[in-house]
Design a protein around this motif. Structure first.
Motif, PDB file in Angstrom:
ATOM      1  N   ILE A 152      44.454 -15.233   9.139  1.00 14.62           N
ATOM      2  CA  ILE A 152      44.022 -16.632   9.027  1.00 14.62           C
ATOM      3  C   ILE A 152      43.939 -17.176  10.448  1.00 14.62           C
ATOM      4  O   ILE A 152      44.904 -17.069  11.220  1.00 14.62           O
ATOM      5  N   ALA A 153      42.807 -17.744  10.815  1.00 12.92           N
ATOM      6  CA  ALA A 153      42.624 -18.264  12.178  1.00 12.92           C
ATOM      7  C   ALA A 153      42.135 -19.700  12.112  1.00 12.92           C
ATOM      8  O   ALA A 153      41.444 -20.097  11.177  1.00 12.92           O
ATOM      9  N   SER A 154      42.506 -20.484  13.121  1.00 14.72           N
ATOM     10  CA  SER A 154      42.035 -21.867  13.183  1.00 14.72           C
ATOM     11  C   SER A 154      41.367 -22.126  14.519  1.00 14.72           C
ATOM     12  O   SER A 154      41.629 -21.441  15.513  1.00 14.72           O
ATOM     13  N   GLY A 155      40.503 -23.148  14.538  1.00 13.75           N
ATOM     14  CA  GLY A 155      39.852 -23.547  15.785  1.00 13.75           C
ATOM     15  C   GLY A 155      39.269 -24.936  15.672  1.00 13.75           C
ATOM     16  O   GLY A 155      39.008 -25.421  14.570  1.00 13.75           O
ATOM     17  N   SER A 156      39.083 -25.595  16.823  1.00 17.94           N
ATOM     18  CA  SER A 156      38.676 -27.004  16.838  1.00 17.94           C
ATOM     19  C   SER A 156      37.182 -27.232  17.033  1.00 17.94           C
ATOM     20  O   SER A 156      36.697 -28.315  16.744  1.00 17.94           O
ATOM     21  N   ALA A 157      36.465 -26.270  17.561  1.00 11.73           N
ATOM     22  CA  ALA A 157      35.024 -26.452  17.775  1.00 11.73           C
ATOM     23  C   ALA A 157      34.288 -25.917  16.554  1.00 11.73           C
ATOM     24  O   ALA A 157      33.837 -24.776  16.517  1.00 11.73           O
ATOM     25  N   ALA A 158      34.171 -26.762  15.539  1.00 10.93           N
ATOM     26  CA  ALA A 158      33.753 -26.298  14.215  1.00 10.93           C
ATOM     27  C   ALA A 158      32.401 -25.599  14.215  1.00 10.93           C
ATOM     28  O   ALA A 158      32.265 -24.493  13.705  1.00 10.93           O
ATOM     29  N   ALA A 159      31.369 -26.246  14.758  1.00 11.95           N
ATOM     30  CA  ALA A 159      30.022 -25.668  14.684  1.00 11.95           C
ATOM     31  C   ALA A 159      29.926 -24.382  15.491  1.00 11.95           C
ATOM     32  O   ALA A 159      29.272 -23.423  15.086  1.00 11.95           O
ATOM     33  N   GLU A 160      30.590 -24.350  16.655  1.00 12.83           N
ATOM     34  CA  GLU A 160      30.556 -23.146  17.485  1.00 12.83           C
ATOM     35  C   GLU A 160      31.296 -22.007  16.783  1.00 12.83           C
ATOM     36  O   GLU A 160      30.845 -20.858  16.794  1.00 12.83           O
ATOM     37  N   LEU A 161      32.423 -22.312  16.177  1.00 10.20           N
ATOM     38  CA  LEU A 161      33.143 -21.299  15.406  1.00 10.20           C
ATOM     39  C   LEU A 161      32.301 -20.796  14.248  1.00 10.20           C
ATOM     40  O   LEU A 161      32.262 -19.605  13.964  1.00 10.20           O
ATOM     41  N   LYS A 162      31.631 -21.728  13.574  1.00  9.07           N
ATOM     42  CA  LYS A 162      30.783 -21.347  12.438  1.00  9.07           C
ATOM     43  C   LYS A 162      29.658 -20.429  12.893  1.00  9.07           C
ATOM     44  O   LYS A 162      29.361 -19.424  12.235  1.00  9.07           O
ATOM     45  N   ARG A 163      29.047 -20.753  14.037  1.00 10.02           N
ATOM     46  CA  ARG A 163      27.947 -19.921  14.541  1.00 10.02           C
ATOM     47  C   ARG A 163      28.441 -18.508  14.830  1.00 10.02           C
ATOM     48  O   ARG A 163      27.828 -17.524  14.426  1.00 10.02           O
ATOM     49  N   LYS A 164      29.557 -18.394  15.530  1.00 10.69           N
ATOM     50  CA  LYS A 164      30.077 -17.072  15.866  1.00 10.69           C
ATOM     51  C   LYS A 164      30.574 -16.337  14.627  1.00 10.69           C
ATOM     52  O   LYS A 164      30.474 -15.117  14.533  1.00 10.69           O
ATOM     53  N   SER A 165      31.123 -17.112  13.686  1.00  6.88           N
ATOM     54  CA  SER A 165      31.565 -16.514  12.431  1.00  6.88           C
ATOM     55  C   SER A 165      30.379 -15.912  11.689  1.00  6.88           C
ATOM     56  O   SER A 165      30.458 -14.797  11.165  1.00  6.88           O
ATOM     57  N   ASP A 166      29.271 -16.649  11.648  1.00  4.48           N
ATOM     58  CA  ASP A 166      28.080 -16.164  10.953  1.00  4.48           C
ATOM     59  C   ASP A 166      27.493 -14.945  11.655  1.00  4.48           C
ATOM     60  O   ASP A 166      27.029 -13.998  11.017  1.00  4.48           O
ATOM     61  N   GLU A 167      27.493 -14.980  13.000  1.00  6.00           N
ATOM     62  CA  GLU A 167      26.865 -13.905  13.768  1.00  6.00           C
ATOM     63  C   GLU A 167      27.663 -12.613  13.714  1.00  6.00           C
ATOM     64  O   GLU A 167      27.111 -11.526  13.525  1.00  6.00           O
ATOM     65  N   SER A 168      28.976 -12.713  13.899  1.00  6.62           N
ATOM     66  CA  SER A 168      29.791 -11.508  14.046  1.00  6.62           C
ATOM     67  C   SER A 168      30.667 -11.200  12.845  1.00  6.62           C
ATOM     68  O   SER A 168      31.135 -10.079  12.688  1.00  6.62           O
ATOM     69  N   GLY A 169      30.897 -12.206  12.003  1.00  6.68           N
ATOM     70  CA  GLY A 169      31.842 -12.005  10.909  1.00  6.68           C
ATOM     71  C   GLY A 169      31.220 -11.933   9.535  1.00  6.68           C
ATOM     72  O   GLY A 169      31.915 -12.116   8.538  1.00  6.68           O
ATOM     73  N   ALA A 170      29.916 -11.701   9.494  1.00 11.14           N
ATOM     74  CA  ALA A 170      29.240 -11.650   8.195  1.00 11.14           C
ATOM     75  C   ALA A 170      29.927 -10.632   7.289  1.00 11.14           C
ATOM     76  O   ALA A 170      30.073  -9.468   7.634  1.00 11.14           O
ATOM     77  N   GLY A 171      30.363 -11.123   6.131  1.00 12.63           N
ATOM     78  CA  GLY A 171      31.042 -10.241   5.195  1.00 12.63           C
ATOM     79  C   GLY A 171      32.504 -10.013   5.495  1.00 12.63           C
ATOM     80  O   GLY A 171      33.199  -9.348   4.726  1.00 12.63           O
ATOM     81  N   ARG A 172      32.980 -10.542   6.621  1.00 15.62           N
ATOM     82  CA  ARG A 172      34.367 -10.337   7.002  1.00 15.62           C
ATOM     83  C   ARG A 172      35.138 -11.645   7.184  1.00 15.62           C
ATOM     84  O   ARG A 172      36.353 -11.644   7.266  1.00 15.62           O
ATOM     85  N   PHE A 173      34.429 -12.786   7.262  1.00 16.98           N
ATOM     86  CA  PHE A 173      35.085 -14.080   7.458  1.00 16.98           C
ATOM     87  C   PHE A 173      34.753 -15.030   6.307  1.00 16.98           C
ATOM     88  O   PHE A 173      33.622 -15.055   5.819  1.00 16.98           O
ATOM     89  N   THR A 174      35.732 -15.819   5.890  1.00 18.53           N
ATOM     90  CA  THR A 174      35.521 -16.938   4.976  1.00 18.53           C
ATOM     91  C   THR A 174      35.797 -18.213   5.746  1.00 18.53           C
ATOM     92  O   THR A 174      36.883 -18.384   6.299  1.00 18.53           O
ATOM     93  N   ASP A 175      34.823 -19.105   5.818  1.00 17.41           N
ATOM     94  CA  ASP A 175      34.963 -20.342   6.592  1.00 17.41           C
ATOM     95  C   ASP A 175      35.511 -21.471   5.730  1.00 17.41           C
ATOM     96  O   ASP A 175      35.102 -21.637   4.575  1.00 17.41           O
ATOM     97  N   PHE A 176      36.411 -22.263   6.312  1.00 15.36           N
ATOM     98  CA  PHE A 176      36.966 -23.427   5.623  1.00 15.36           C
ATOM     99  C   PHE A 176      36.995 -24.586   6.609  1.00 15.36           C
ATOM    100  O   PHE A 176      37.634 -24.498   7.658  1.00 15.36           O
ATOM    101  N   SER A 177      36.274 -25.670   6.287  1.00 19.60           N
ATOM    102  CA  SER A 177      36.205 -26.829   7.177  1.00 19.60           C
ATOM    103  C   SER A 177      37.161 -27.920   6.701  1.00 19.60           C
ATOM    104  O   SER A 177      37.081 -28.359   5.548  1.00 19.60           O
ATOM    105  N   LEU A 178      38.044 -28.349   7.587  1.00 18.42           N
ATOM    106  CA  LEU A 178      38.978 -29.431   7.286  1.00 18.42           C
ATOM    107  C   LEU A 178      38.496 -30.690   7.994  1.00 18.42           C
ATOM    108  O   LEU A 178      38.501 -30.754   9.220  1.00 18.42           O
ATOM    109  N   PRO A 179      38.072 -31.704   7.241  1.00 21.00           N
ATOM    110  CA  PRO A 179      37.547 -32.924   7.866  1.00 21.00           C
ATOM    111  C   PRO A 179      38.675 -33.845   8.315  1.00 21.00           C
ATOM    112  O   PRO A 179      39.846 -33.630   7.974  1.00 21.00           O
TER     113      PRO A 179
END
Length: 486
Positions: A152-179
């Motif tokens: 389980i990992a956390s980070g503050s730059a949501a859109a940048e994390l999402k972009r890298k998650s989509d690019e490198s973590g396809a099929g390996r990451f589940t994204d959860f946004s906390l507003p």
């Protein structure tokens, strides 16, 4: 810093400090006693999902409670029977961990605990992971290498994390946004949910669930408090911080994001220019902007301006909302758009708290607070309408589009007054938009009034703004549960 035996000794010491449950069996008292955010009930089932080999990425802006949510998840794991020695927490931004790979930190923790990653189910929490260069490649490799470990990992730059998650973590990451804290959560954390009453209203023959209140004066007072102070859990619960919430939000959130996070992530050299732009946007949250106008007013070149706006969105400080015309069609060239703060208390921290008497600011900040409830699930379907054709011009605050048909499905006009409940015919822009698009129903928020009004052949449903914000926020939370199959 060269990694050597002395550094390793310090790292091991730090790991022991950051994981007190290894010896105490529980997370620290002050963390256990904090009221959990309602989003924990959505997040925690994803933490315990171990049948899929996927890391869970907790994204969100600073100070919305990501770290506390991790600690609350750790305590729930312990309460459910997971051994405290099978749970590892690592704050990646800790200076002593600088330039040390995640796998190396994991192995050191397992060495301390005498754990075998191939034979026991472990839960590993990486906090503020964006500070590790190439974190997404590191984390994906860990997921592939250690099938018995849930990461389980956390980070503050949501859109940048999402972009890298989509690019490198396809099929390996589940994204959860906390507003930021929603108004629904704010009311519950303050213990005032008893003043809310569920009810239904009729719309297009359907019964829509919404809320009324038994004490609209109290609710409106809480709504203004939410606008000024309510986006961050620490401000809500700390009397000391509430004495000067502006200093906390400004120095601990805005300054760290603008002066440290964004420059380090994107290589921004002129932080003062970025700071000035954000201050100007914050002051005018809810206003319509253009790149041309922003460039002239701020002195920032248009190309740089576009990057800055993308960066501020990536940090989840602002949200750009796109415009449609009076027929609900998208403009070919998007020269104008609205920008909202993701949390209205950001503006109050930079300037001053607002009151009902602040006529210049109250309308935009109420609208910002309403949009803040929508933003966690804001999609391409949510716009505002603004048009000018000959002598005809007007605006509708929120429009839900049917993308396939390019037609509006619903519309909401946000008002902080009861005037239009008594004089609905003065809502000329809304009437024009409804007539133009053959809409027989729309919603208008008010200060205190609830009820339906006939509007020629159309019908307007009035609802107190605070009740509407509470309803939207609850629906947003419910949709988050649904999106994860909960």
């Amino acid at each position: 810093m060269v990694y050597n035996e002395q550094i390793e000794k310090q790292v091991i010491g730090r790991l022991k400090v950051d994981n007190p449950w290894w010896t105490e069996g529980v997370v620290p008292d002050f963390l256990r006693k904090m009221s959990p955010r309602l989003y924990l009930d959505v997040f925690y089932p994803l933490v315990t999902e171990t049948t899929l080999r996927r890391a869970l990425i907790l994204m969100g802006p600073r100070r919305v409670g990501k770290t506390v949510m991790m600690y609350h998840s750790i305590q729930r794991l312990i309460d459910s029977g997971v051994s405290p020695q099978n749970i590892i927490y690592i704050s990646v931004e800790t200076p002593i961990y600088n330039n040390i790979y995640l796998e190396q930190l994991l192995n050191l923790a397992c060495q301390i605990l005498g754990k075998n990653t191939n034979s026991e189910q472990l839960f590993v929490f990486f906090d503020e992971i964006q500070y590790l260069k190439g974190w997404e490649v590191n984390l994906k490799s860990l997921v592939d290498t250690y099938p018995m470990v849930k990461f389980i990992a956390s980070g503050s730059a949501a859109a940048e994390l999402k972009r890298k998650s989509d690019e490198s973590g396809a099929g390996r990451f589940t994204d959860f946004s906390l507003p930021p804290l929603t108004f629904y959560e704010y009311i519950h954390l303050k213990g005032y949910e008893n003043i809310m009453q569920p009810m239904t209203i009729e719309c297009h023959g359907d019964q829509l669930k919404t809320y009324n209140t038994i004490d609209v004066t109290r609710l409106n007072g809480l709504f203004l408090d939410y606008i000024n102070y309510g986006g961050y859990p620490e401000v809500v619960f700390s009397d000391k911080i509430r004495e000067n919430p502006g200093q906390f939000i400004r120095h601990d959130i805005i300054d760290k994001v603008l002066l440290r996070d964004l420059p380090s992530l994107y290589g921004i050299s002129d932080v003062q220019e970025l700071n000035s732009l954000f201050t100007m946007i914050a002051y005018h949250s809810g206003s319509q902007f253009s790149y041309e106008g922003l460039s002239k007013e701020s002195g920032v070149k248009k190309d740089t301006l576009k990057k800055y706006i993308n960066y501020l969105e990536a940090a989840f400080l602002i949200k750009v909302v796109r415009r449609t015309d009076d027929t609900a069609k998208r403009y070919q060239r998007e020269t104008q758009f609205k920008i909202y703060l993701t949390n209205p208390s950001l503006r109050c921290a930079l300037f001053q708290p607002i009151t009902e008497q602040d006529q210049d600011a109250i309308g935009d900040m109420v609208e910002t607070a309403v949009y803040a409830q929508w933003i966690p699930r804001l999609s391409a379907e949510i716009h505002y309408a603004n048009w000018r054709s000959g002598k005809q011009e007007g605006e509708v605050d929120i429009v839900g589009l049917d993308i396939a048909k390019q037609k509006p499905r619903w519309a909401v006009e946000v008002k902080w007054t009861d005037r239009y409940y008594e004089r609905p015919t003065e809502l000329t822009s809304l009437k024009y938009f409804m007539d133009k698009n053959n809409m027989d129903y729309a919603m208008v928020t008010s200060m205190t009034q609830l009820g339906a009004k006939e509007f020629g052949e159309r019908r307007l449903q009035f609802i107190p703004t605070a009740c509407y914000a509470y309803t939207v926020a609850e629906n947003t939370l419910r949709q988050a549960k649904h999106s994860y199959g909960l």
